[in-house]
Design a protein around this motif. Structure first.
Motif, short mmCIF file in Angstrom:
data_model
loop_
_atom_site.label_atom_id
_atom_site.label_comp_id
_atom_site.label_asym_id
_atom_site.label_seq_id
_atom_site.Cartn_x
_atom_site.Cartn_y
_atom_site.Cartn_z
N TRP A 33 0.90 -1.10 -0.04
CA TRP A 33 -0.08 0.05 0.05
C TRP A 33 0.79 1.15 0.10
CZ3 TRP A 33 -1.54 -4.25 3.00
CH2 TRP A 33 -2.69 -4.74 2.60
N LEU A 34 0.56 2.17 -0.94
CA LEU A 34 1.42 3.40 -0.97
C LEU A 34 0.46 4.60 -0.40
CD1 LEU A 34 2.75 3.36 -4.49
CD2 LEU A 34 4.01 2.66 -2.32
N VAL A 35 0.76 4.90 0.95
CA VAL A 35 -0.36 5.45 1.70
C VAL A 35 0.14 6.95 1.89
CG1 VAL A 35 -1.45 5.48 3.83
CG2 VAL A 35 -0.90 3.27 2.86
N GLY A 36 -0.95 7.95 1.69
CA GLY A 36 -0.85 9.30 1.78
C GLY A 36 -1.27 9.56 3.46
N ALA A 37 -0.17 10.24 3.97
CA ALA A 37 -0.58 10.34 5.48
C ALA A 37 -1.15 11.83 5.82
CB ALA A 37 0.72 10.32 6.33
N GLY A 38 -1.26 12.65 4.74
CA GLY A 38 -1.62 13.98 4.91
C GLY A 38 -0.52 14.81 5.36
N PRO A 39 -0.82 16.07 5.70
CA PRO A 39 0.21 16.94 6.08
C PRO A 39 0.66 16.88 7.42
CG PRO A 39 -1.94 18.14 5.40
CD PRO A 39 -2.09 16.69 5.43
N GLY A 40 0.11 16.25 8.52
CA GLY A 40 0.63 15.97 9.75
C GLY A 40 -0.29 15.87 10.91
N ASP A 41 -1.63 16.52 10.87
CA ASP A 41 -2.43 15.91 11.93
C ASP A 41 -3.15 14.48 11.74
OD1 ASP A 41 -4.91 15.98 13.53
OD2 ASP A 41 -5.44 17.97 12.82
N ALA A 42 -3.04 13.85 12.81
CA ALA A 42 -3.32 12.59 12.46
C ALA A 42 -4.86 12.27 12.39
CB ALA A 42 -2.90 11.79 13.96
N ASP A 43 -5.65 13.17 12.74
CA ASP A 43 -7.09 13.34 12.41
C ASP A 43 -7.34 13.27 11.21
OD1 ASP A 43 -7.79 12.98 15.15
OD2 ASP A 43 -8.18 15.10 15.40
N LEU A 44 -6.39 13.79 10.16
CA LEU A 44 -6.74 14.03 8.82
C LEU A 44 -6.30 12.75 7.84
CD1 LEU A 44 -5.18 17.59 8.06
CD2 LEU A 44 -7.68 16.83 8.49
N LEU A 45 -6.02 11.56 8.65
CA LEU A 45 -5.64 10.61 7.99
C LEU A 45 -7.07 9.67 7.58
CD1 LEU A 45 -3.24 8.13 10.38
CD2 LEU A 45 -2.89 8.73 8.08
N THR A 46 -7.02 9.08 6.42
CA THR A 46 -8.39 8.46 5.92
C THR A 46 -8.48 7.11 6.76
OG1 THR A 46 -7.42 7.24 4.29
CG2 THR A 46 -8.20 9.42 3.82
N VAL A 47 -9.78 6.72 6.84
CA VAL A 47 -10.07 5.24 7.40
C VAL A 47 -9.27 4.30 6.95
CG1 VAL A 47 -11.75 3.71 7.89
CG2 VAL A 47 -12.41 5.99 8.32
N LYS A 48 -9.23 4.46 5.38
CA LYS A 48 -8.45 3.29 4.67
C LYS A 48 -7.07 3.40 4.99
CE LYS A 48 -8.76 1.44 -0.12
NZ LYS A 48 -9.23 1.61 -1.42
N ALA A 49 -6.24 4.68 5.29
CA ALA A 49 -4.98 4.70 5.33
C ALA A 49 -4.66 4.09 6.71
CB ALA A 49 -4.54 6.18 5.56
N LEU A 50 -5.48 4.19 7.69
CA LEU A 50 -5.51 3.40 8.98
C LEU A 50 -5.57 2.28 8.97
CD1 LEU A 50 -4.78 4.27 11.90
CD2 LEU A 50 -7.32 4.45 12.42
N ARG A 51 -6.34 1.73 8.13
CA ARG A 51 -6.52 0.00 8.02
C ARG A 51 -5.43 -0.28 7.27
NH1 ARG A 51 -12.75 0.40 5.13
NH2 ARG A 51 -13.78 0.22 7.09
N ALA A 52 -4.50 0.21 6.29
CA ALA A 52 -3.48 -0.41 5.60
C ALA A 52 -2.34 -0.45 6.79
CB ALA A 52 -2.89 0.64 4.59
N ILE A 53 -2.22 0.80 7.56
CA ILE A 53 -1.16 0.90 8.64
C ILE A 53 -1.38 -0.42 9.58
CG2 ILE A 53 -0.37 2.15 10.67
CD1 ILE A 53 -1.10 4.69 9.15
N ASN A 54 -2.82 -0.50 10.07
CA ASN A 54 -3.02 -1.75 11.10
C ASN A 54 -2.70 -3.11 10.28
OD1 ASN A 54 -3.42 0.11 13.27
ND2 ASN A 54 -5.48 0.39 12.67
N SER A 55 -2.97 -3.28 9.13
CA SER A 55 -2.85 -4.64 8.33
C SER A 55 -1.37 -4.98 7.89
CB SER A 55 -3.92 -4.64 7.47
OG SER A 55 -3.59 -3.95 6.42
N ALA A 56 -0.51 -4.11 8.05
CA ALA A 56 0.78 -4.26 7.55
C ALA A 56 1.64 -4.90 8.59
CB ALA A 56 1.64 -2.97 7.26
N ASP A 57 2.29 -5.87 7.81
CA ASP A 57 3.63 -6.53 8.28
C ASP A 57 4.96 -5.85 8.49
OD1 ASP A 57 1.98 -9.31 8.26
OD2 ASP A 57 2.63 -9.13 6.44
N ILE A 58 4.86 -4.91 7.72
CA ILE A 58 6.30 -3.98 7.82
C ILE A 58 5.92 -2.46 7.30
CG2 ILE A 58 7.28 -4.77 5.70
CD1 ILE A 58 10.00 -4.48 7.14
N ILE A 59 6.25 -1.55 8.01
CA ILE A 59 5.95 -0.12 7.62
C ILE A 59 7.08 0.46 7.18
CG2 ILE A 59 5.20 2.18 8.33
CD1 ILE A 59 3.24 0.58 10.26
N PHE A 60 7.48 1.33 5.95
CA PHE A 60 8.50 2.08 5.75
C PHE A 60 7.89 3.61 5.68
CE2 PHE A 60 9.27 -1.86 3.71
CZ PHE A 60 10.76 -2.14 4.13
#
Length: 280
Positions: A33-60
């Motif tokens: 998943w190539l995920v856009g985190a937005g400009p900084g505020d964690a509340d601006l993360l999309t639900v889909k972005a958070l799902r990708a983070i939580n389902s990952a085996d490794i994060i870069f």
């Protein structure tokens, strides 16, 4: 050649053979998943972005991914810093592309998280191209790009009826000189938003002035946009390079050029009047 990647946030050396960090859970090819985190505020993360983070085996993750967002990474998931700052890349882009391919081919679900949106000055297209060439399943998760998020947090609309009917994004990053048609840019009568333009402030000002943009055109410099320490500096085109030095502006910072910058004061005055009326 073996490269050593250093996690600058934890000072943990990471050997270039990241494969050893995590055993594949199956023989099947993983996904990136190539995920856009937005400009900084964690509340601006999309639900889909958070799902990708939580389902990952490794994060870069990149330099512009805020600490607030990094704090959301699952504690038991390896999170490796592969950020880039001017003249200091922790890992060359070509090696990073191959690293993503290798991890997916091991059967891992990979989250490659970037500040802003992966396809807006984020080199996401290059990474996706390499993944698709290698036959790796990959998906892009859009994020709020800095121009939109930072300007909104600063009470500056990028377009406004009767003031600006268009907006143009320009990168201020270049190896030597900016390859920009300045005359055409100056005649657009658009709001101009410069990413990564601090070190090119003089060039931006001089070229726009030479192209016919008025010296008193308002300019906003937004430092650490969409973060707790966001700072908005308002100046004009002629004086904006001096303001960058005087205010000791540091990256990340966004530069907005155009009459819409004047809306900031008007909107804040309206907000003050409304608050006064409610408390009366």
């Amino acid at each position: 050649m073996k490269h050593t990647v250093t996690n600058t946030k934890t000072s943990t050396p990471i050997n270039g053979r990241v494969n050893d960090l995590h055993k594949p859970r199956s023989a099947r090819t993983g996904k990136v998943w190539l995920v856009g985190a937005g400009p900084g505020d964690a509340d601006l993360l999309t639900v889909k972005a958070l799902r990708a983070i939580n389902s990952a085996d490794i994060i870069f993750y990149d330099q512009l991914v805020s600490e607030e967002i990094c704090a959301l990474f699952p504690k038991d998931t390896p999170a490796l810093y592969v950020g880039k700052v001017k003249n200091n890349h922790s890992i060359p882009q070509e090696d990073l592309n191959q690293l993503l391919v290798n991890q997916a081919q091991l059967g891992l679900n990979v989250c490659r998280i970037k500040g802003g949106d992966p396809f807006v000055f984020g080199r996401g297209g290059e990474e996706l191209l390499e993944l698709r060439k290698a036959g790796v399943e990959a998906e892009v998760v859009p994020g709020i790009t800095s121009a939109s998020g930072c300007s909104t947090y600063a009470d500056i609309p990028l377009t406004h009826r009767g003031i600006a009917q268009g907006c143009t994004f320009v990168t201020g990053h270049a190896e030597k000189t900016l390859d920009v048609n300045w005359n055409a840019l100056a005649q657009l009568n658009h709001t101009l938003v410069f990413y990564m333009g601090l070190t090119r402030a003089g060039d931006i000002s001089d070229n726009l002035l030479a192209g016919g943009v008025a010296a008193d055109t308002p300019v906003a410099i937004i430092e650490n946009g969409c973060r707790k320490d966001q700072r908005d500096i308002i100046t004009d085109l002629a004086n904006f390079p001096v303001a960058v030095l005087r205010e000791k502006v540091k990256s990340p910072a966004l530069i907005i050029v155009g009459k819409v910058v004047n809306m900031k004061e008007q909107l804040q005055v309206e907000a003050w009047i409304k608050e006064a009326q409610l408390s009366a």
